[in-house]
Design a protein around this motif. Structure first.
Motif, short mmCIF file in Angstrom:
data_model
loop_
_atom_site.label_atom_id
_atom_site.label_comp_id
_atom_site.label_asym_id
_atom_site.label_seq_id
_atom_site.Cartn_x
_atom_site.Cartn_y
_atom_site.Cartn_z
N VAL A 5 0.84 -1.20 0.00
CA VAL A 5 0.00 0.00 0.00
C VAL A 5 0.87 1.26 0.00
O VAL A 5 0.54 2.25 -0.66
CB VAL A 5 -0.97 -0.02 1.20
CG1 VAL A 5 -1.80 1.25 1.25
CG2 VAL A 5 -1.88 -1.23 1.12
N ILE A 6 2.00 1.22 0.71
CA ILE A 6 2.90 2.38 0.72
C ILE A 6 3.49 2.62 -0.66
O ILE A 6 3.58 3.76 -1.13
CB ILE A 6 4.01 2.19 1.78
CG1 ILE A 6 3.43 2.34 3.18
CG2 ILE A 6 5.14 3.19 1.57
CD1 ILE A 6 4.41 2.03 4.28
N VAL A 7 3.86 1.55 -1.37
CA VAL A 7 4.40 1.70 -2.72
C VAL A 7 3.34 2.27 -3.66
O VAL A 7 3.61 3.19 -4.45
CB VAL A 7 4.95 0.35 -3.23
CG1 VAL A 7 5.26 0.41 -4.71
CG2 VAL A 7 6.19 -0.05 -2.45
N ILE A 8 2.11 1.78 -3.56
CA ILE A 8 1.02 2.31 -4.39
C ILE A 8 0.76 3.78 -4.04
O ILE A 8 0.57 4.63 -4.93
CB ILE A 8 -0.26 1.47 -4.19
CG1 ILE A 8 -0.06 0.08 -4.78
CG2 ILE A 8 -1.47 2.14 -4.81
CD1 ILE A 8 -1.15 -0.91 -4.45
N HIS A 9 0.79 4.10 -2.76
CA HIS A 9 0.59 5.47 -2.30
C HIS A 9 1.66 6.41 -2.87
O HIS A 9 1.35 7.50 -3.36
CB HIS A 9 0.61 5.49 -0.77
CG HIS A 9 0.31 6.80 -0.15
ND1 HIS A 9 -0.96 7.33 -0.11
CD2 HIS A 9 1.10 7.70 0.48
CE1 HIS A 9 -0.93 8.50 0.50
NE2 HIS A 9 0.31 8.75 0.87
N THR A 52 -6.38 14.55 -12.22
CA THR A 52 -6.02 15.10 -10.91
C THR A 52 -7.06 14.73 -9.86
O THR A 52 -6.71 14.35 -8.74
CB THR A 52 -5.87 16.62 -10.99
OG1 THR A 52 -4.91 16.94 -11.99
CG2 THR A 52 -5.43 17.20 -9.67
N ALA A 53 -8.34 14.81 -10.21
CA ALA A 53 -9.40 14.47 -9.27
C ALA A 53 -9.36 12.98 -8.90
O ALA A 53 -9.52 12.62 -7.72
CB ALA A 53 -10.76 14.83 -9.86
N ILE A 54 -9.12 12.13 -9.88
CA ILE A 54 -9.05 10.68 -9.61
C ILE A 54 -7.84 10.36 -8.74
O ILE A 54 -7.93 9.58 -7.78
CB ILE A 54 -9.03 9.90 -10.94
CG1 ILE A 54 -10.38 10.02 -11.64
CG2 ILE A 54 -8.67 8.43 -10.70
CD1 ILE A 54 -10.38 9.51 -13.05
N LEU A 55 -6.69 10.97 -9.05
CA LEU A 55 -5.50 10.72 -8.25
C LEU A 55 -5.64 11.28 -6.83
O LEU A 55 -5.15 10.68 -5.87
CB LEU A 55 -4.27 11.31 -8.94
CG LEU A 55 -3.81 10.59 -10.20
CD1 LEU A 55 -2.72 11.38 -10.89
CD2 LEU A 55 -3.31 9.19 -9.85
N ALA A 56 -6.32 12.41 -6.70
CA ALA A 56 -6.55 12.97 -5.36
C ALA A 56 -7.44 12.05 -4.53
O ALA A 56 -7.20 11.84 -3.34
CB ALA A 56 -7.17 14.36 -5.47
N ALA A 57 -8.46 11.47 -5.16
CA ALA A 57 -9.31 10.51 -4.45
C ALA A 57 -8.51 9.26 -4.07
O ALA A 57 -8.65 8.74 -2.95
CB ALA A 57 -10.50 10.13 -5.32
N GLY A 58 -7.65 8.79 -4.96
CA GLY A 58 -6.79 7.64 -4.64
C GLY A 58 -5.84 7.94 -3.51
O GLY A 58 -5.59 7.11 -2.63
N PHE A 60 -6.34 10.12 -1.11
CA PHE A 60 -7.14 10.20 0.12
C PHE A 60 -7.48 8.81 0.64
O PHE A 60 -7.35 8.53 1.84
CB PHE A 60 -8.41 11.01 -0.17
CG PHE A 60 -9.23 11.30 1.03
CD1 PHE A 60 -8.82 12.22 1.97
CD2 PHE A 60 -10.43 10.65 1.24
CE1 PHE A 60 -9.58 12.50 3.09
CE2 PHE A 60 -11.21 10.92 2.36
CZ PHE A 60 -10.78 11.84 3.28
N ILE A 61 -7.87 7.91 -0.25
CA ILE A 61 -8.25 6.55 0.16
C ILE A 61 -7.05 5.80 0.69
O ILE A 61 -7.13 5.13 1.73
CB ILE A 61 -8.91 5.82 -1.02
CG1 ILE A 61 -10.29 6.41 -1.29
CG2 ILE A 61 -9.03 4.32 -0.75
CD1 ILE A 61 -10.93 5.95 -2.58
N THR A 62 -5.90 5.88 0.01
CA THR A 62 -4.72 5.15 0.50
C THR A 62 -4.21 5.75 1.81
O THR A 62 -3.71 5.01 2.67
CB THR A 62 -3.59 5.14 -0.55
OG1 THR A 62 -3.29 6.48 -0.94
CG2 THR A 62 -3.96 4.30 -1.75
N SER A 63 -4.35 7.06 2.00
CA SER A 63 -3.96 7.66 3.27
C SER A 63 -4.83 7.16 4.41
O SER A 63 -4.32 6.81 5.49
CB SER A 63 -4.06 9.18 3.20
OG SER A 63 -3.18 9.70 2.25
N LEU A 64 -6.14 7.10 4.20
CA LEU A 64 -7.03 6.58 5.22
C LEU A 64 -6.76 5.11 5.51
O LEU A 64 -6.76 4.67 6.66
CB LEU A 64 -8.49 6.76 4.80
CG LEU A 64 -9.04 8.17 4.84
CD1 LEU A 64 -10.47 8.21 4.31
CD2 LEU A 64 -9.00 8.71 6.25
#
Length: 127
Positions: A5-9, A52-58, A60-64
């Motif tokens: 998950v950290i690598v994906i983040h 940008t919107a899709i990456l921002a959502a990704g 946010f989700i990976t951070s949570l």
């Protein structure tokens, strides 16, 4: 699991930075960013804003998910009172630590500092 998950983040973060830097500046705050760049068409701007919107959502989700994953196995503990790490063998009663906790140790250190220092040889005073 956490490493994946950290690598994906981090990949999302790097791509998000790149897409934000590729977008056309519309404010012209310092007098730069206007004019026609290599990505000046309106279709490219729509694609970059959606990306940008899709990456921002990704992001946010990976951070949570990372914050949830970090706290998943955490045991509740007190920073004031020390806890015993393991039960003694044989069913004996747990021993109470002699230190008494953080507040007691701070009180003891204050008492030690307030005691006068032992007097040693002194330099002669001029009159």
């Amino acid at each position: 699991m956490q490493t994946v998950v950290i690598v994906i983040h981090l990949m999302i973060v790097a791509t998000l930075i790149a897409t934000v830097l590729l977008q056309k500046s519309e404010g012209g705050g310092l007098g730069i960013g206007g004019g026609a760049g290599f990505m000046s068409s309106r279709g490219t701007a729509n694609l970059l804003s959606r990306t940008t919107a899709i990456l921002a959502a990704g992001f946010f989700i990976t951070s949570l998910f990372l914050s949830w994953l970090a706290s998943y196995d955490r045991k509740p503990s007190s920073i004031i009172l020390p806890t015993t790490q393991s039960q003694p063998a044989g069913g004996a009663a747990p021993t109470v630590p002699s230190s008494g906790g953080v507040l007691d140790s701070l009180k003891k250190s204050d008492e030690r500092q307030s005691q006068p220092a032992p007097s040693g040889p002194e330099a002669p005073h001029s009159q």
